[in-house]
Design an enzyme around this catalytic site. Structure first.
Site, PDB file in Angstrom:
ATOM      1  N   ALA A 105       0.820  -1.210   0.000  1.00 17.97           N
ATOM      2  CA  ALA A 105       0.000   0.000   0.000  1.00 17.97           C
ATOM      3  C   ALA A 105       0.862   1.273   0.000  1.00 17.97           C
ATOM      4  CB  ALA A 105      -0.897  -0.014   1.236  1.00 17.97           C
ATOM      5  N   SER A 141      -1.726  -2.805  -5.152  1.00 21.81           N
ATOM      6  CA  SER A 141      -2.597  -2.834  -3.966  1.00 21.81           C
ATOM      7  C   SER A 141      -3.900  -2.069  -4.210  1.00 21.81           C
ATOM      8  CB  SER A 141      -1.848  -2.192  -2.798  1.00 21.81           C
ATOM      9  OG  SER A 141      -2.742  -1.921  -1.737  1.00 21.81           O
ATOM     10  N   GLN A 161      -4.558  -6.476  -6.706  1.00 19.36           N
ATOM     11  CA  GLN A 161      -4.915  -7.000  -5.374  1.00 19.36           C
ATOM     12  C   GLN A 161      -6.234  -6.395  -4.956  1.00 19.36           C
ATOM     13  OE1 GLN A 161      -4.535  -4.944  -2.209  1.00 19.36           O
ATOM     14  NE2 GLN A 161      -5.683  -6.591  -1.217  1.00 19.36           N
ATOM     15  N   TYR A 169      -9.126  -5.937  -1.861  1.00 20.54           N
ATOM     16  CA  TYR A 169      -9.804  -6.109  -0.589  1.00 20.54           C
ATOM     17  C   TYR A 169     -11.276  -5.971  -0.910  1.00 20.54           C
ATOM     18  CZ  TYR A 169      -5.529  -5.344   2.200  1.00 20.54           C
ATOM     19  OH  TYR A 169      -4.308  -5.458   2.779  1.00 20.54           O
ATOM     20  N   THR A 229      -7.241 -10.709  -1.306  1.00 21.40           N
ATOM     21  CA  THR A 229      -6.558 -10.884  -0.014  1.00 21.40           C
ATOM     22  C   THR A 229      -7.577 -11.263   1.052  1.00 21.40           C
ATOM     23  OG1 THR A 229      -4.859  -9.319  -0.630  1.00 21.40           O
ATOM     24  CG2 THR A 229      -5.135  -9.720   1.725  1.00 21.40           C
ATOM     25  N   ARG A 272      -0.655  -3.274  14.740  1.00 19.29           N
ATOM     26  CA  ARG A 272       0.644  -2.726  14.273  1.00 19.29           C
ATOM     27  C   ARG A 272       1.145  -1.768  15.339  1.00 19.29           C
ATOM     28  NH1 ARG A 272      -0.844  -2.978   8.573  1.00 19.29           N
ATOM     29  NH2 ARG A 272      -1.881  -4.970   8.387  1.00 19.29           N
ATOM     30  N   LYS A 296      -5.034 -14.783  -1.882  1.00 19.42           N
ATOM     31  CA  LYS A 296      -3.798 -14.350  -1.196  1.00 19.42           C
ATOM     32  C   LYS A 296      -4.004 -14.395   0.314  1.00 19.42           C
ATOM     33  CE  LYS A 296      -0.472 -10.553  -0.923  1.00 19.42           C
ATOM     34  NZ  LYS A 296      -0.605  -9.990   0.427  1.00 19.42           N
ATOM     35  N   HIS A 311       0.782 -11.998   5.095  1.00 18.78           N
ATOM     36  CA  HIS A 311       0.743 -10.540   4.972  1.00 18.78           C
ATOM     37  C   HIS A 311       2.057  -9.926   5.480  1.00 18.78           C
ATOM     38  CE1 HIS A 311      -2.777  -7.793   4.034  1.00 18.78           C
ATOM     39  NE2 HIS A 311      -1.847  -6.910   4.279  1.00 18.78           N
ATOM     40  N   ARG A 336       2.150  -9.127   9.272  1.00 19.51           N
ATOM     41  CA  ARG A 336       1.427  -7.925   9.720  1.00 19.51           C
ATOM     42  C   ARG A 336       0.042  -8.237  10.267  1.00 19.51           C
ATOM     43  NH1 ARG A 336       3.914  -3.420   7.411  1.00 19.51           N
ATOM     44  NH2 ARG A 336       2.093  -2.184   6.845  1.00 19.51           N
ATOM     45  N   VAL A 392      11.342 -13.427   1.703  1.00 24.79           N
ATOM     46  CA  VAL A 392      12.276 -13.746   0.615  1.00 24.79           C
ATOM     47  C   VAL A 392      13.251 -12.578   0.464  1.00 24.79           C
ATOM     48  CG1 VAL A 392      12.492 -14.159  -1.864  1.00 24.79           C
ATOM     49  CG2 VAL A 392      10.565 -15.157  -0.588  1.00 24.79           C
ATOM     50  N   GLY A 433       7.637  -8.204  -1.140  1.00 19.72           N
ATOM     51  CA  GLY A 433       6.997  -6.952  -0.745  1.00 19.72           C
ATOM     52  C   GLY A 433       8.046  -5.917  -0.370  1.00 19.72           C
ATOM     53  N   ARG A 434       8.593  -6.073   0.840  1.00 19.69           N
ATOM     54  CA  ARG A 434       9.523  -5.042   1.320  1.00 19.69           C
ATOM     55  C   ARG A 434      10.771  -4.888   0.454  1.00 19.69           C
ATOM     56  NH1 ARG A 434       7.360  -7.593   5.699  1.00 19.69           N
ATOM     57  NH2 ARG A 434       6.105  -6.339   7.144  1.00 19.69           N
TER      58      ARG A 434
HETATM   59  C1  LIG Z   1       3.933  -1.810   3.995  1.00 10.30           C
HETATM   60  C2  LIG Z   1       3.170  -2.983   3.500  1.00 10.30           C
HETATM   61  C3  LIG Z   1       1.921  -2.781   2.938  1.00 10.30           C
HETATM   62  C4  LIG Z   1       1.199  -3.874   2.444  1.00 10.30           C
HETATM   63  N1  LIG Z   1       0.007  -3.648   1.830  1.00 10.30           N
HETATM   64  C5  LIG Z   1      -0.685  -4.709   1.351  1.00 10.30           C
HETATM   65  C6  LIG Z   1      -1.913  -4.502   0.672  1.00 10.30           C
HETATM   66  O1  LIG Z   1      -2.366  -3.378   0.491  1.00 10.30           O
HETATM   67  N2  LIG Z   1      -2.583  -5.593   0.249  1.00 10.30           N
HETATM   68  C7  LIG Z   1      -2.098  -6.867   0.434  1.00 10.30           C
HETATM   69  O2  LIG Z   1      -2.742  -7.851   0.031  1.00 10.30           O
HETATM   70  N3  LIG Z   1      -0.922  -7.078   1.046  1.00 10.30           N
HETATM   71  C8  LIG Z   1      -0.204  -6.041   1.492  1.00 10.30           C
HETATM   72  N4  LIG Z   1       0.991  -6.249   2.088  1.00 10.30           N
HETATM   73  C9  LIG Z   1       1.531  -7.626   2.185  1.00 10.30           C
HETATM   74  C10 LIG Z   1       2.408  -7.940   0.958  1.00 10.30           C
HETATM   75  O3  LIG Z   1       1.637  -8.063  -0.188  1.00 10.30           O
HETATM   76  C11 LIG Z   1       3.191  -9.252   1.146  1.00 10.30           C
HETATM   77  O4  LIG Z   1       2.298 -10.258   1.542  1.00 10.30           O
HETATM   78  C12 LIG Z   1       4.318  -9.126   2.162  1.00 10.30           C
HETATM   79  O5  LIG Z   1       4.933  -7.868   2.089  1.00 10.30           O
HETATM   80  C13 LIG Z   1       5.357 -10.203   1.894  1.00 10.30           C
HETATM   81  O6  LIG Z   1       6.373 -10.151   2.834  1.00 10.30           O
HETATM   82  P1  LIG Z   1       7.793  -9.441   2.586  1.00 10.30           P
HETATM   83  O7  LIG Z   1       7.573  -7.986   2.794  1.00 10.30           O
HETATM   84  O8  LIG Z   1       8.648 -10.077   3.617  1.00 10.30           O
HETATM   85  O9  LIG Z   1       8.228  -9.762   1.170  1.00 10.30           O
HETATM   86  C14 LIG Z   1       1.737  -5.176   2.559  1.00 10.30           C
HETATM   87  C15 LIG Z   1       2.997  -5.360   3.111  1.00 10.30           C
HETATM   88  C16 LIG Z   1       3.715  -4.282   3.567  1.00 10.30           C
HETATM   89  C17 LIG Z   1       5.091  -4.514   4.130  1.00 10.30           C
END
Ligand SMILES: Cc1cc2nc3c(=O)[nH]c(=O)nc-3n(C[C@H](O)[C@H](O)[C@H](O)COP(=O)(O)O)c2cc1C
Length: 358
Positions: free
Chosen positions: A82, A109, A131, A133, A159, A168, A229, A253, A256, A287, A307-308
């Site tokens: 996001a 997202s 993605q 919601y 998701t 958080r 997801k 996620h 999170r 990963v 993601g990160r």
């Molecule tokens: C800051 C942040 C925002 C995220 N926002 C979403 C989102 O809007 N929708 C969603 O399905 N997953 C979201 N995710 C989860 C990611 O799609 C993913 O599952 C996750 O980052 C994978 O882990 P990694 O960061 O270790 O690669 C978010 C993750 C992070 C870190």
């Protein structure tokens, strides 16, 4: 002395931390509760070891594969994250160009700071998933899907691991709010206001009553395939396959949501066994290296999402940084494949990995 150029994902993580405003960094980096799952997603990869295989001709190694029939040049897809404009002014359009440049899919997202049509226009040749919601306001949800379909997005990643928002605690301590100048079009559409947004506001929009009957209806009604997801259990994978989803992302996620949830690399094997050949299985969470990518493939994933790592690349150096992160993962994956005696991702098998937990 000038900072050395980043050469791996951890270098980008450090650079991003130096550059981001602390509240935003905490939002991106943080996890739920005590952050056990956040840490364990990464650490669990260390409980698995690759088993090198020798005397295979690896003079030619390709990292290319397919996801839902789309060719990608490495088994790494960009996960939906996001508020990307908060990391870098280029936001999601820059991420889309980075993914397209690297020859892979970007998943956008719902809580993006650009509309699906803008992201599509920024990288017209790229491949994209949307993605989703599922909001309580189904009209807004359907409008998001319609715009994504119209803009050439190839799948919906629904998701399902966030019917309630995870605690958080970094955000609670920092009082993090999305800066007022950052637009979040889907949230503005759902609330009818473009005032400041908190993460809790966003999650209040999500429908926590979504169930398997809804999923079956969505699979029937959407023109493009659905990827589920946020699955961790084999039984849920079985049920998802029965509903006709095209893919499953084993995900918590990024640590999170449910703190103490099983690390994704520990969950993916059973999910892949349950899914069999019916559904493509992907994994995200933790990963950080090409060796992690190959470990995930050996446990049954067709590809991973990051993601990160991509986000840190974007935060540090915009489109070029996100692209560089993907190129780093590509070259690390190619090396791991070569040293495991696998000329392609399709050659990776369960025998290439071993758990060191007895
Ligand atoms: C800051 C942040 C925002 C995220 N926002 C979403 C989102 O809007 N929708 C969603 O399905 N997953 C979201 N995710 C989860 C990611 O799609 C993913 O599952 C996750 O980052 C994978 O882990 P990694 O960061 O270790 O690669 C978010 C993750 C992070 C870190």
């Amino acid at each position: 002395m000038p900072a050395a150029d980043p050469i791996n994902c951890a270098d980008y993580e450090r650079l991003a931390e130096e550059l981001l405003e602390p509240g935003a960094h905490g939002y991106f980096a943080g996890g739920a509760g005590d952050e056990r799952t956040l840490r364990d997603n990464v650490e669990a990869f260390r409980r698995w070891r690759l088993v090198p295989r020798v005397l295979v001709d690896v003079s030619q190694v390709s990292t290319a594969t397919t996801v839902l029939g789309t060719e990608i040049s490495l088994p790494v897809v960009v996960a939906p994250v996001a508020f990307q404009r908060m990391a870098n002014e280029g936001g999601e359009p820059a991420m889309a160009r980075a993914a397209a440049g690297a020859g892979t899919v970007m998943c956008l997202s719902t809580i993006a700071t650009s509309r699906p049509s803008e992201v599509a226009a920024a990288a017209p040749g790229g491949h994209r998933w949307m993605q989703l919601y599922c909001f309580k306001d189904r009209e807004v949800t359907e409008a998001i899907v319609a715009e994504a379909v119209e803009s050439g997005f190839e799948a919906i990643a629904l998701t399902v691991d966030a019917p309630w928002i995870g605690p958080r605690e970094r955000d609670l301590r920092s009082g993090f709010q999305v800066p007022a100048e950052i637009d979040v079009p889907a949230v503005a559409a759902a609330t009818g206001s473009d005032g400041p947004v908190s993460v809790t506001d966003v999650f209040d929009l999500i429908d926590p009553s979504l169930d398997w009957d809804d999923l079956a209806r969505l699979v029937e009604s959407y023109e493009i395939p659905i990827i589920l997801k946020g699955v961790a259990a084999a039984d849920d994978a079985e049920r998802a396959a029965e509903c006709g989803v095209a893919g499953i992302i084993v995900s918590n996620h990024g640590g999170r949501q449910l703190d103490s949830a099983i690390a994704t690399i520990d969950a993916v094997g059973d999910v892949a066994d349950a899914a069999g050949d019916r559904v493509e299985v992907f994994l995200d969470g933790g990963v950080r290296r090409g060796t992690d990518v190959v470990t995930a493939l050996a446990r049954g994933a067709r590809a991973v999402l990051v993601g990160r790592p991509a986000l840190w690349g974007l935060a540090a150096r915009g489109e070029d940084g996100a692209r560089h992160v993907l190129e780093i993962l590509r070259s690390e994956t190619a090396l791991a494949l070569a040293l495991c005696g696998c000329p392609t991702p399709a050659d990776v098998r369960g025998k290439h990995v071993m758990s060191i937990v007895r």
